[in-house]
Design a protein around this motif. Structure first.
Motif, PDB file in Angstrom:
ATOM      1  N   LEU A  40       0.860  -1.287   0.021  1.00  0.00           N
ATOM      2  CA  LEU A  40       0.031   0.056  -0.036  1.00  0.00           C
ATOM      3  C   LEU A  40       0.852   1.211   0.052  1.00  0.00           C
ATOM      4  O   LEU A  40       0.616   2.310  -0.523  1.00  0.00           O
ATOM      5  CB  LEU A  40      -1.083  -0.073   1.245  1.00  0.00           C
ATOM      6  CG  LEU A  40      -1.973  -1.070   1.258  1.00  0.00           C
ATOM      7  CD1 LEU A  40      -2.788  -0.896   2.409  1.00  0.00           C
ATOM      8  CD2 LEU A  40      -2.885  -1.026  -0.073  1.00  0.00           C
ATOM      9  N   ARG A  43       1.853   2.741  -3.246  1.00  0.00           N
ATOM     10  CA  ARG A  43       0.462   3.427  -3.914  1.00  0.00           C
ATOM     11  C   ARG A  43       0.319   4.674  -2.966  1.00  0.00           C
ATOM     12  O   ARG A  43      -0.668   5.292  -3.331  1.00  0.00           O
ATOM     13  CB  ARG A  43      -0.508   2.423  -3.900  1.00  0.00           C
ATOM     14  CG  ARG A  43      -0.439   1.308  -4.714  1.00  0.00           C
ATOM     15  CD  ARG A  43      -1.387   0.033  -4.448  1.00  0.00           C
ATOM     16  NE  ARG A  43      -1.264  -0.888  -5.167  1.00  0.00           N
ATOM     17  CZ  ARG A  43      -2.087  -1.298  -5.937  1.00  0.00           C
ATOM     18  NH1 ARG A  43      -3.299  -0.710  -6.198  1.00  0.00           N
ATOM     19  NH2 ARG A  43      -1.956  -2.553  -6.472  1.00  0.00           N
ATOM     20  N   LEU A  45      -0.605   4.857   0.143  1.00  0.00           N
ATOM     21  CA  LEU A  45      -1.773   4.668   0.847  1.00  0.00           C
ATOM     22  C   LEU A  45      -1.391   3.878   2.050  1.00  0.00           C
ATOM     23  O   LEU A  45      -0.411   3.272   1.972  1.00  0.00           O
ATOM     24  CB  LEU A  45      -2.816   3.524   0.123  1.00  0.00           C
ATOM     25  CG  LEU A  45      -3.733   4.094  -1.081  1.00  0.00           C
ATOM     26  CD1 LEU A  45      -4.433   3.163  -1.580  1.00  0.00           C
ATOM     27  CD2 LEU A  45      -4.615   5.290  -0.698  1.00  0.00           C
ATOM     28  N   THR A  50      -6.994   9.505   3.289  1.00  0.00           N
ATOM     29  CA  THR A  50      -7.872   8.446   3.073  1.00  0.00           C
ATOM     30  C   THR A  50      -8.593   8.044   4.106  1.00  0.00           C
ATOM     31  O   THR A  50      -8.533   8.163   5.369  1.00  0.00           O
ATOM     32  CB  THR A  50      -6.614   7.202   3.236  1.00  0.00           C
ATOM     33  OG1 THR A  50      -5.557   7.650   2.448  1.00  0.00           O
ATOM     34  CG2 THR A  50      -7.200   6.005   2.846  1.00  0.00           C
ATOM     35  N   ALA A  66      -3.894   1.236   9.552  1.00  0.00           N
ATOM     36  CA  ALA A  66      -3.971   2.324   8.488  1.00  0.00           C
ATOM     37  C   ALA A  66      -4.026   3.723   9.211  1.00  0.00           C
ATOM     38  O   ALA A  66      -3.468   4.619   8.959  1.00  0.00           O
ATOM     39  CB  ALA A  66      -5.256   2.118   7.694  1.00  0.00           C
ATOM     40  N   LEU A 120     -10.325   3.268   0.786  1.00  0.00           N
ATOM     41  CA  LEU A 120      -9.471   2.062   0.995  1.00  0.00           C
ATOM     42  C   LEU A 120     -10.593   1.113   1.733  1.00  0.00           C
ATOM     43  O   LEU A 120     -10.944   1.503   2.812  1.00  0.00           O
ATOM     44  CB  LEU A 120      -8.334   2.356   1.660  1.00  0.00           C
ATOM     45  CG  LEU A 120      -7.329   1.149   1.992  1.00  0.00           C
ATOM     46  CD1 LEU A 120      -6.826   0.367   0.928  1.00  0.00           C
ATOM     47  CD2 LEU A 120      -6.189   1.676   2.919  1.00  0.00           C
ATOM     48  N   VAL A 150      -8.816  -4.423  -0.401  1.00  0.00           N
ATOM     49  CA  VAL A 150      -7.813  -5.518  -0.038  1.00  0.00           C
ATOM     50  C   VAL A 150      -8.609  -6.754   0.677  1.00  0.00           C
ATOM     51  O   VAL A 150      -9.239  -6.524   1.641  1.00  0.00           O
ATOM     52  CB  VAL A 150      -6.941  -4.882   0.974  1.00  0.00           C
ATOM     53  CG1 VAL A 150      -5.872  -5.903   1.339  1.00  0.00           C
ATOM     54  CG2 VAL A 150      -6.143  -3.735   0.243  1.00  0.00           C
ATOM     55  N   PHE A 178      -6.267  -7.822  -4.417  1.00  0.00           N
ATOM     56  CA  PHE A 178      -6.479  -6.349  -4.598  1.00  0.00           C
ATOM     57  C   PHE A 178      -7.437  -6.206  -5.810  1.00  0.00           C
ATOM     58  O   PHE A 178      -7.554  -6.557  -7.120  1.00  0.00           O
ATOM     59  CB  PHE A 178      -5.190  -5.712  -4.871  1.00  0.00           C
ATOM     60  CG  PHE A 178      -4.238  -5.862  -3.868  1.00  0.00           C
ATOM     61  CD1 PHE A 178      -4.255  -4.665  -2.933  1.00  0.00           C
ATOM     62  CD2 PHE A 178      -3.563  -6.866  -3.949  1.00  0.00           C
ATOM     63  CE1 PHE A 178      -3.291  -4.825  -1.932  1.00  0.00           C
ATOM     64  CE2 PHE A 178      -2.528  -6.937  -2.789  1.00  0.00           C
ATOM     65  CZ  PHE A 178      -2.374  -6.060  -1.853  1.00  0.00           C
TER      66      PHE A 178
END
Length: 187
Positions: A40, A43, A45, A50, A66, A120, A150, A178
């Motif tokens: 991630l 990317r 992320l 997010t 996250a 996400l 994901v 993904f």
């Protein structure tokens, strides 16, 4: 189980040991989370914009990782009471109540979306079930165009209608698929 990186790096989360089969709790191993978040990060992320939707959230470890790595918000969706208690305890442990929301709902029967869309999605249904497909159909209107999904399971999955394949990775007995939400709105 611990937060691997970011603001809360090293913080130990409330443990369920090797899992709770009766409650269908099977935490994502630290090494798989570390690999997933490396993918991630390539990317960009998560980032400060997010918004994360954690379906079948279990302990909340993916969503909390996250947040630790910079996500703006996480909404956890979990129907199981033992898991709801673990999520609440873990959110309190990191002190991020203002950046989280716990919906005590069945991920396969989400109501119409009322909040900002999510960029996400972590999808970790019980392995070998059809619940992931059903949850993605249910969540479609909750997601931003091109949202990244994901999906953790014991095998790869073909995307349901409204999603397109993006990538596929195996980590021992854990498989990560993904997907991207298709940009165009479907009827």
């Amino acid at each position: 189980m611990r937060i691997i990186a970011g603001r809360h790096k090293g913080l130990r989360l409330t443990s369920v040991g090797n899992g709770d089969p009766a409650a269908r709790l099977r935490p994502t191993p630290d090494r798989v989370r570390e690999s997933l978040f490396s993918i991630l990060a390539a990317r960009s992320l998560p980032n400060e914009k997010t918004r994360v939707l954690d379906l079948f959230a279990g302990t909340g470890a993916l969503g909390l990782e996250a947040l630790s790595r910079g996500a703006a918000h996480v909404t956890f969706v979990e129907v199981g009471r033992p898991a709801q208690k673990l999520i609440a305890a873990n959110v309190a442990k990191v002190g991020r109540e203002a950046n989280t929301n716990l919906l005590k709902l069945d991920a396969t029967r989400l109501p119409s979306a009322t909040a900002e869309p999510f960029d996400l999605v972590f999808l970790d249904p019980p392995y070998g079930s059809d619940l992931g497909q059903r949850a993605l159909r249910s969540a479609r209107d909750w997601l931003a165009p091109d949202a990244l999904v994901v999906w953790e399971d014991d095998c790869s999955h073909d995307p349901p209608e409204g999603y397109v394949p993006d990538n596929d990775r195996g980590f021992g007995t854990t498989h990560i698929t993904f997907l991207r939400r298709a940009s165009q709105r479907l009827p």
